[in-house]
Scaffold this motif. Structure first.
Motif, PDB file in Angstrom:
ATOM      1  N   ARG A 159       0.942  -1.268  -0.107  1.00 54.59           N
ATOM      2  CA  ARG A 159      -0.080   0.120  -0.030  1.00 54.59           C
ATOM      3  C   ARG A 159       0.943   1.269  -0.174  1.00 54.59           C
ATOM      4  O   ARG A 159       2.074   1.138   0.587  1.00 54.59           O
ATOM      5  CB  ARG A 159      -0.834  -0.118   1.224  1.00 54.59           C
ATOM      6  CG  ARG A 159      -1.735  -1.278   1.051  1.00 54.59           C
ATOM      7  CD  ARG A 159      -2.655  -1.200   2.383  1.00 54.59           C
ATOM      8  NE  ARG A 159      -3.492  -2.371   2.454  1.00 54.59           N
ATOM      9  CZ  ARG A 159      -4.492  -2.687   1.591  1.00 54.59           C
ATOM     10  NH1 ARG A 159      -5.151  -1.835   0.921  1.00 54.59           N
ATOM     11  NH2 ARG A 159      -5.254  -3.866   1.700  1.00 54.59           N
ATOM     12  N   TYR A 160       0.249   2.254  -0.301  1.00 55.42           N
ATOM     13  CA  TYR A 160       0.956   3.685  -0.570  1.00 55.42           C
ATOM     14  C   TYR A 160       1.667   3.962   0.716  1.00 55.42           C
ATOM     15  O   TYR A 160       2.609   4.729   1.009  1.00 55.42           O
ATOM     16  CB  TYR A 160       0.193   4.656  -1.303  1.00 55.42           C
ATOM     17  CG  TYR A 160       0.030   4.738  -2.472  1.00 55.42           C
ATOM     18  CD1 TYR A 160       1.227   4.689  -3.463  1.00 55.42           C
ATOM     19  CD2 TYR A 160      -1.087   4.037  -3.442  1.00 55.42           C
ATOM     20  CE1 TYR A 160       1.201   4.489  -4.930  1.00 55.42           C
ATOM     21  CE2 TYR A 160      -1.259   4.158  -4.496  1.00 55.42           C
ATOM     22  CZ  TYR A 160      -0.164   4.179  -5.268  1.00 55.42           C
ATOM     23  OH  TYR A 160      -0.038   3.881  -6.779  1.00 55.42           O
ATOM     24  N   LYS A 161       0.886   3.773   2.001  1.00 56.12           N
ATOM     25  CA  LYS A 161       1.441   3.986   3.160  1.00 56.12           C
ATOM     26  C   LYS A 161       2.740   3.459   3.726  1.00 56.12           C
ATOM     27  O   LYS A 161       3.441   3.765   4.436  1.00 56.12           O
ATOM     28  CB  LYS A 161       0.090   3.647   4.393  1.00 56.12           C
ATOM     29  CG  LYS A 161      -0.006   2.165   4.613  1.00 56.12           C
ATOM     30  CD  LYS A 161      -1.154   1.916   5.635  1.00 56.12           C
ATOM     31  CE  LYS A 161      -1.478   0.348   5.755  1.00 56.12           C
ATOM     32  NZ  LYS A 161      -2.498   0.432   6.312  1.00 56.12           N
ATOM     33  N   ASP A 162       2.945   2.295   2.866  1.00 51.04           N
ATOM     34  CA  ASP A 162       4.233   1.399   3.112  1.00 51.04           C
ATOM     35  C   ASP A 162       5.322   2.346   2.759  1.00 51.04           C
ATOM     36  O   ASP A 162       6.545   1.898   3.312  1.00 51.04           O
ATOM     37  CB  ASP A 162       4.197   0.023   2.183  1.00 51.04           C
ATOM     38  CG  ASP A 162       2.998  -0.796   2.857  1.00 51.04           C
ATOM     39  OD1 ASP A 162       2.518  -0.592   4.089  1.00 51.04           O
ATOM     40  OD2 ASP A 162       2.590  -1.632   2.063  1.00 51.04           O
ATOM     41  N   ILE A 163       5.179   3.257   1.777  1.00 53.98           N
ATOM     42  CA  ILE A 163       6.385   4.108   1.521  1.00 53.98           C
ATOM     43  C   ILE A 163       6.257   5.659   1.846  1.00 53.98           C
ATOM     44  O   ILE A 163       7.112   6.331   1.704  1.00 53.98           O
ATOM     45  CB  ILE A 163       6.601   4.076   0.022  1.00 53.98           C
ATOM     46  CG1 ILE A 163       5.339   4.862  -0.626  1.00 53.98           C
ATOM     47  CG2 ILE A 163       6.898   2.713  -0.433  1.00 53.98           C
ATOM     48  CD1 ILE A 163       5.516   5.058  -2.297  1.00 53.98           C
ATOM     49  N   SER A 164       5.253   5.934   2.578  1.00 53.19           N
ATOM     50  CA  SER A 164       4.907   7.189   3.149  1.00 53.19           C
ATOM     51  C   SER A 164       5.951   7.598   4.096  1.00 53.19           C
ATOM     52  O   SER A 164       6.382   6.874   5.099  1.00 53.19           O
ATOM     53  CB  SER A 164       3.498   7.520   3.279  1.00 53.19           C
ATOM     54  OG  SER A 164       3.202   8.837   3.847  1.00 53.19           O
ATOM     55  N   SER A 165       6.520   8.886   4.061  1.00 57.84           N
ATOM     56  CA  SER A 165       7.802   9.272   4.784  1.00 57.84           C
ATOM     57  C   SER A 165       7.619  10.901   4.783  1.00 57.84           C
ATOM     58  O   SER A 165       6.983  11.374   3.861  1.00 57.84           O
ATOM     59  CB  SER A 165       8.941   8.667   4.612  1.00 57.84           C
ATOM     60  OG  SER A 165       9.358   9.146   3.291  1.00 57.84           O
ATOM     61  N   VAL A 166       8.385  11.460   5.714  1.00 58.12           N
ATOM     62  CA  VAL A 166       8.652  12.906   5.484  1.00 58.12           C
ATOM     63  C   VAL A 166       9.277  13.120   4.233  1.00 58.12           C
ATOM     64  O   VAL A 166       8.799  14.146   3.596  1.00 58.12           O
ATOM     65  CB  VAL A 166       9.583  13.393   6.680  1.00 58.12           C
ATOM     66  CG1 VAL A 166      10.107  14.879   6.716  1.00 58.12           C
ATOM     67  CG2 VAL A 166       9.038  13.171   8.150  1.00 58.12           C
ATOM     68  N   GLU A 167      10.190  12.440   3.604  1.00 57.80           N
ATOM     69  CA  GLU A 167      10.613  12.556   2.460  1.00 57.80           C
ATOM     70  C   GLU A 167       9.872  12.309   1.321  1.00 57.80           C
ATOM     71  O   GLU A 167       9.954  13.151   0.040  1.00 57.80           O
ATOM     72  CB  GLU A 167      12.040  12.184   2.197  1.00 57.80           C
ATOM     73  CG  GLU A 167      13.239  12.079   3.417  1.00 57.80           C
ATOM     74  CD  GLU A 167      12.946  11.301   4.685  1.00 57.80           C
ATOM     75  OE1 GLU A 167      12.237  10.217   4.305  1.00 57.80           O
ATOM     76  OE2 GLU A 167      13.452  11.694   5.934  1.00 57.80           O
ATOM     77  N   TYR A 168       8.934  11.580   1.393  1.00 56.23           N
ATOM     78  CA  TYR A 168       7.953  11.119   0.349  1.00 56.23           C
ATOM     79  C   TYR A 168       6.500  11.031   1.072  1.00 56.23           C
ATOM     80  O   TYR A 168       6.133  10.003   1.149  1.00 56.23           O
ATOM     81  CB  TYR A 168       8.373   9.860  -0.238  1.00 56.23           C
ATOM     82  CG  TYR A 168       7.658   9.495  -1.418  1.00 56.23           C
ATOM     83  CD1 TYR A 168       8.139  10.238  -2.801  1.00 56.23           C
ATOM     84  CD2 TYR A 168       6.615   8.420  -1.567  1.00 56.23           C
ATOM     85  CE1 TYR A 168       7.444   9.924  -3.815  1.00 56.23           C
ATOM     86  CE2 TYR A 168       6.124   8.158  -2.759  1.00 56.23           C
ATOM     87  CZ  TYR A 168       6.188   8.903  -3.779  1.00 56.23           C
ATOM     88  OH  TYR A 168       5.689   8.610  -4.949  1.00 56.23           O
ATOM     89  N   PRO A 169       6.098  12.080   1.229  1.00 55.92           N
ATOM     90  CA  PRO A 169       4.675  12.148   1.733  1.00 55.92           C
ATOM     91  C   PRO A 169       3.587  11.647   0.861  1.00 55.92           C
ATOM     92  O   PRO A 169       3.553  12.026  -0.341  1.00 55.92           O
ATOM     93  CB  PRO A 169       4.353  13.589   2.310  1.00 55.92           C
ATOM     94  CG  PRO A 169       5.122  14.416   1.396  1.00 55.92           C
ATOM     95  CD  PRO A 169       6.404  13.687   0.865  1.00 55.92           C
ATOM     96  N   ILE A 170       2.565  10.889   1.177  1.00 58.22           N
ATOM     97  CA  ILE A 170       1.259  10.309   0.360  1.00 58.22           C
ATOM     98  C   ILE A 170       0.335  11.156   1.105  1.00 58.22           C
ATOM     99  O   ILE A 170       0.023  11.160   2.142  1.00 58.22           O
ATOM    100  CB  ILE A 170       1.361   8.901   0.527  1.00 58.22           C
ATOM    101  CG1 ILE A 170       2.843   8.308  -0.068  1.00 58.22           C
ATOM    102  CG2 ILE A 170       0.108   8.240  -0.261  1.00 58.22           C
ATOM    103  CD1 ILE A 170       3.165   8.405  -1.339  1.00 58.22           C
TER     104      ILE A 170
ATOM    105  N   ASP B  27      -4.955   8.427  -0.203  1.00 58.73           N
ATOM    106  CA  ASP B  27      -4.241   7.264  -1.122  1.00 58.73           C
ATOM    107  C   ASP B  27      -3.472   6.479  -0.199  1.00 58.73           C
ATOM    108  O   ASP B  27      -3.028   5.332  -0.736  1.00 58.73           O
ATOM    109  CB  ASP B  27      -3.132   8.126  -1.821  1.00 58.73           C
ATOM    110  CG  ASP B  27      -3.842   8.620  -3.134  1.00 58.73           C
ATOM    111  OD1 ASP B  27      -4.907   8.115  -3.518  1.00 58.73           O
ATOM    112  OD2 ASP B  27      -3.288   9.751  -3.526  1.00 58.73           O
ATOM    113  N   LEU B  28      -3.229   6.715   1.038  1.00 58.92           N
ATOM    114  CA  LEU B  28      -2.551   5.924   1.987  1.00 58.92           C
ATOM    115  C   LEU B  28      -3.014   4.226   1.930  1.00 58.92           C
ATOM    116  O   LEU B  28      -2.087   3.362   1.954  1.00 58.92           O
ATOM    117  CB  LEU B  28      -2.651   6.163   3.632  1.00 58.92           C
ATOM    118  CG  LEU B  28      -1.771   7.783   3.756  1.00 58.92           C
ATOM    119  CD1 LEU B  28      -2.080   8.202   5.297  1.00 58.92           C
ATOM    120  CD2 LEU B  28      -0.177   7.379   3.535  1.00 58.92           C
ATOM    121  N   ASN B  29      -4.274   4.070   1.998  1.00 60.31           N
ATOM    122  CA  ASN B  29      -4.608   2.643   2.005  1.00 60.31           C
ATOM    123  C   ASN B  29      -4.775   2.131   0.430  1.00 60.31           C
ATOM    124  O   ASN B  29      -5.264   0.546   0.318  1.00 60.31           O
ATOM    125  CB  ASN B  29      -5.759   2.425   2.884  1.00 60.31           C
ATOM    126  CG  ASN B  29      -5.278   2.447   4.141  1.00 60.31           C
ATOM    127  OD1 ASN B  29      -4.449   1.629   4.765  1.00 60.31           O
ATOM    128  ND2 ASN B  29      -6.364   3.150   5.165  1.00 60.31           N
TER     129      ASN B  29
END
Length: 146
Positions: free
Chosen positions: A34-45, A49-51
């Motif tokens: 899921r997009y939440k798996d890569i969401s971070s401060v450097e790459y915000p989602i 879209d997170l789920n």
């Protein structure tokens, strides 16, 4: 030899579509991200879209994988023309062709009923309920059966 595997984009219903495909083909998902798996401060989602599915893979047969994802809302919706290719299935028997055709076309639109053709193959076409185009073919001339 390299393999070619279809990759289908969806507008937020990839998980529903792949759960349906899994019910027809069987097997287990090799990957669900899921997009939440890569969401971070450097790459915000974006929150909405997170789920959503970033990548999903369903192995089919010995060497094929059906893959897909949801398009992030910031990228816009996937249109019918974006998915206007056709996924071709080469069945190993008429029975398998019937099972896949009947299962995948449920709730969809039949374009050509599964039938014996003048060339000796057993062939049909449809769009599934997610508007993905499919062809199912069994040709006994090319069948490898024990």
């Amino acid at each position: 030899m390299a393999t070619i595997n279809p990759y289908i984009h969806f507008n937020g219903n990839a998980e529903e579509a792949f759960t349906f495909y899994k019910s027809v083909f069987g097997g287990e998902f090799a990957n669900i991200s899921r997009y939440k798996d890569i969401s971070s401060v450097e790459y915000p989602i974006a929150e909405d879209d997170l789920n959503s599915i970033m990548h999903i893979a369903l192995p089919i047969g010995k060497s094929n994988v059906l893959m897909g994802s949801d398009a992030m809302k910031m990228m816009g919706e996937v249109t019918e023309n974006d998915n206007r290719y056709t996924v071709a299935i080469i069945a190993e028997s008429k029975a398998e062709a019937d099972k896949l055709y009947n299962g995948l076309s449920e709730g969809g639109k039949i374009e050509m009923p599964l039938t014996d053709t003048p060339t000796g193959s057993y062939f049909g076409m449809f769009a599934d309920k997610f508007n993905v185009q499919w062809m199912v073919n069994f040709d006994p001339k090319f069948s490898v059966q024990d």
